[in-house]
Design a protein around this motif. Sequence first.
Motif, mmCIF file in Angstrom:
data_model
loop_
_atom_site.group_PDB
_atom_site.id
_atom_site.type_symbol
_atom_site.label_atom_id
_atom_site.label_comp_id
_atom_site.label_asym_id
_atom_site.label_seq_id
_atom_site.Cartn_x
_atom_site.Cartn_y
_atom_site.Cartn_z
ATOM 1 N N UNK A 170 0.772 -1.384 0.043
ATOM 2 C CA UNK A 170 -0.147 -0.268 0.296
ATOM 3 C C UNK A 170 0.867 1.392 -0.448
ATOM 4 N N UNK A 171 1.789 1.407 0.250
ATOM 5 C CA UNK A 171 3.027 2.374 0.783
ATOM 6 C C UNK A 171 4.131 2.464 -0.488
ATOM 7 N N UNK A 172 4.283 1.525 -0.689
ATOM 8 C CA UNK A 172 5.655 1.081 -1.727
ATOM 9 C C UNK A 172 5.514 1.183 -3.404
ATOM 10 N N UNK A 173 3.845 0.541 -3.103
ATOM 11 C CA UNK A 173 3.709 -0.309 -4.115
ATOM 12 C C UNK A 173 4.781 -1.580 -4.214
ATOM 13 N N UNK A 174 5.349 -2.436 -3.625
ATOM 14 C CA UNK A 174 5.559 -3.585 -3.231
ATOM 15 C C UNK A 174 7.584 -3.540 -5.073
ATOM 16 N N UNK A 175 7.098 -4.837 -5.388
ATOM 17 C CA UNK A 175 7.774 -4.629 -6.246
ATOM 18 C C UNK A 175 7.888 -3.839 -7.774
ATOM 19 N N UNK A 176 6.804 -3.573 -7.526
ATOM 20 C CA UNK A 176 6.102 -2.923 -8.958
ATOM 21 C C UNK A 176 6.604 -1.549 -8.939
ATOM 22 N N UNK A 177 7.257 -1.182 -7.661
ATOM 23 C CA UNK A 177 8.519 0.017 -7.762
ATOM 24 C C UNK A 177 7.493 1.233 -7.634
#
Lengths: 289, 500, 322
Positions: B289-296
Amino acid sequence: MSVAAPDKLGDSLITVEHLTMRFGGLVAIDDVSFQGANREITAIIGPNGAGKTTLFNCLTGFYKPTVGRLTLHHPRKGDFLLERMEGYQIPQRAGVARTFQNIRLFPAMSVLENLIVAQHNALMRASGYSVAGLLGLRGYRQAERQAVELARFWMDRTGLTDRADIDAGNLPYGDQRRLEIARAMCTNPVLLCLDEPAAGLNPRESSDLNALLRYIRDEHSIGILLIEHDMSVVMEISDHIIVLDYGRRIAAGTPEEIRNNPDVIRAYLGENEDEPLPPEVVRDMEEER
Amino acid sequence: MTERSATTSPVLPPLDAVGIVREAGLTAFVVFALTFSLVGFKVEDVPGGLDIVTRFDQVLAATVLAFTGRVVLILLHKRRHLPVILVGLAIAAVILGLVVAARGAPESATAAWLPFESVVVNVLVAVAALVLAGRAAWSAWRRDVGVSDEAVELAARVHKAAIFLGPLMLGFAVVLPFLPFADRRLLDIAILVVTYVMLGWGLNIVVGLAGLLDLGYVAFYAVGAYSYALLAINFDLGFWVCLPFAGIMAAFAGILLGFPVLRLRGDYLAIVTLGFGEMIRVILLNWYEFTKGPDGISGIPRPTLFGLPFTRTDPDGGETFHSFFGLTYSPLDRIIFLYYLILILALVTNFFTMRIRRLPIGRAWEALREDEVACRSIGINPRNTKLTAFSIGAMFGGFGGSFFATRQGFISPESFTFIESAIILAIVVLGGMGSQIGVVFAAILLIGLPEFFRELQQYRMLAFGAAMVAIMVWRPRGLLAFRDPTIRLSDHDTAPEKQT
Amino acid sequence: MPANVTRGGSPVNCKGFVMEYFLQQLINGLTLGMIYGLIAIGYTMVYGIIGMINFAHGEIFMIGAFVSLITFLLLGALGITWIPLAVLVVLIATMLFTSVYGWTLERVAYRPLRDSPRLAALITAIGMSIFLQNYVQLLQGARIKPLPPVISGGFRFMKESDFVVTLSYLQVFIILLTITLMLVFTYVINRTSFGRAQRACQQDLGMAALIGINVDRTISLTFVTGASLASVAGLMFLMNYGVIDFYIGFLAGIKAFTAAVLGGIGSLPGAMLGGLLIGLIEAFWSAYFTVEYKDVAAFAILVLVLIFRPTGLLGKPDIEKV
């Protein structure tokens, strides 16, 4: 056992009461009490493993004593309970400086830098905790100049001025010993704890050291605690001697009293008095008499 | 040096042929045992599973070369220069000849005679043979200088030169974008190198000055990058506003991480900081939710010069950099601007470090590196002193990170792996701990050079690892390990004192 | 690393069967822990003797896994399919060839730096780790290598419920092999001359040299021993997970190091104990919390141990000498 009263006149500077230090099952110091006075050299002697360095480590906050109270009577700031203070606060607030048995300098830093670092706390304040220093303000430059002057004073005293810009690690052994004392003095202490300062010195260096310690005691009006094995140094310059053996205080008194104390002789030479003494010990004892 | 005349005609002890063969045989055996398993057999992916192919020819080649190489090294050590030169030249000539002959015809009979499959490895072997021959020729000519003496002598010379080399390199760095050969590719590499120089200088505060072994520096780089990216996207703030924030966030992270662990000793601290670095990466990866994970995070705003964007046209219809200054639009403008941006950031880092070294806090850092026990005995608070070093180092890492974010326009946890920390630490240590100019050399060597050989991409990290080992074994204190006192008595010998 | 999809384990998400689920995780965790423990011994031995973190030890483990894979494929190609013989050959081959890597690692990268600053040795170790990873990647390719199960089947119990707890033959093999190796290893350390030399060097390297112990040889043998144990761990990893790539050494290495620290670095039983704990923690963490953060768990434990009990569970207290 009551708290040992100072045996000699002089303002009491450090009071050690019922100090005990245990490491697991090993009792390194067992209920030791004594006082050290201002403007006096108090020597702590005893055979190897008697607990002398452990005593210093308790005094300077490297170990937390198991039991006991260590009070420093600061002439200007009042009393400090050393056993309750963090190691670094003891030199910083209470004014207790020390040297180490196996010299601990900052080997890759120059002699002058070693002495400037010792004035860290004063300089930190002057540099406005680095902010004013980063901006290059005048106040800090002034403070730094004063720090260099103090360093220079002690370098002159210890004969290191010519080597001011040499790395401390490259100094000869005797110079390193003196630099360590100079560094301790640059912290402006009220009590100086010296751990075998004469170890490894030649006779000339040793007598220079005696002169330096007397000078510090008399001209700077501070107390000195001295651990030393070299009896010629101890007997010559100390005002008061405490003898430890197996972590206990077995004697205290003036050099004259200690020299003739049978307990001390037994501690140093062992129980078996029928055995002939080694010739060099006999010679040493006669020389001192 | 004074014995030069005495050693002009040294009487060499006779060679022990059996001993040499035995030693070389041992080396060859070890190389055989090493290569037999992993070189001799290759696991091939085939449809429906795995297959195995053999490459014993290469094992044999490696073994023979190891034997020859060891013999040559022993001879070099025993000062038999002529055979070394001859064998070295012969090997190099044969291999290079075959490489040239086999070019364009990899399946030909000539190619089959080459020791290794890969052209790069073949060329490397030839180069190594040439280097050995050259070294032998050099010692034969100099006669008295042993191999290790040369290294020390060379380093001493570079070290002396470093004093005027600094300004010279700075001058070159400033005019670089306007030099005729400065194309897009070169500038990109330069930006990369300067970024690592800056990070190296930042980490140098922690590792070089304070002696704290930090293997998780990339964590602060990541914090800086994500701080900038998230602030810029969510609050629509510009680069220059975000930059200090990113630095503060990173410094804060430094304090948070440093507080519990800074009392640990060297190696332990290294592993724990490594752990923290990995933890931050895993958190970035999973906190979707915060960092968009692996999508960057993509679409990170590009930097502007006081609000002037480096685009052909401003989407909001305002002025752009080229229209404001009346220049023709060039996509290179933005690259040059980025280059100067990172150069300034790096110089600020350098200036700050040089300056703080001469302040009490800087000296306390160095004292702490030298002896923590002694520091406590003179009233320096080790924890606070370490924390300042750690957090200031982290702050510069954060600055570097936000530059990285604005340059790439896209960040993802992929960019912040342990290997980045290792590279930055390697730059600091290989350069010579605490040496500012050493960092520059190491960054050029480790980052710049491999970038020019992008074709050899697959060998890049292999060579990187090997270089780390080789340089450390050769010079354990780093390439340019030297230290100037931060204060000299002569600078302070004031007039009144001289009168007395 | 896919921790909760090991071959032996049953599928997760059967949270209705509390006891069974717990038992299954216990079995999985113990198996995993034994692998970590075997690697951890290498870290703890090297740290004990030369006081450095052999950062490349994880790579030695990875090489062990690759050598095992190659040998399995080779045996398959040669038509040796009798499982006990095949596994024995693979075991010997991987211990042999991997220990050469361990020996060379020390000889080339660490011995020249024995008297250098510790930082230099650590950098070399990191350099070696990067080198070996890329070496294997270049030689064997970057793609994940799958190996079909060698030992399949297992004991099933608690059959009355729907959730079947399985103790696979593979897990039995791993546990028995580890115990055997530990017994042999304990014998070697306590009873042989190498073991005595090793323990002496661990106490005081200089003194050991003075009384005539060949320190170089002892250190070399320490690396060889550590590498062969790690190679067995590599073999177990390969058989347990069935997939390897050149990157497995990094995380496994870190976790094994954590295990060594947790158990008390320098302590051999501590390394095994630490390994088992890390394995259990990882299995239970993945099972009851989140799989994503399971690697964080290992690091968090490392940090907590170092802060609150730096000497680990079985390590000797370390009095600061002034």
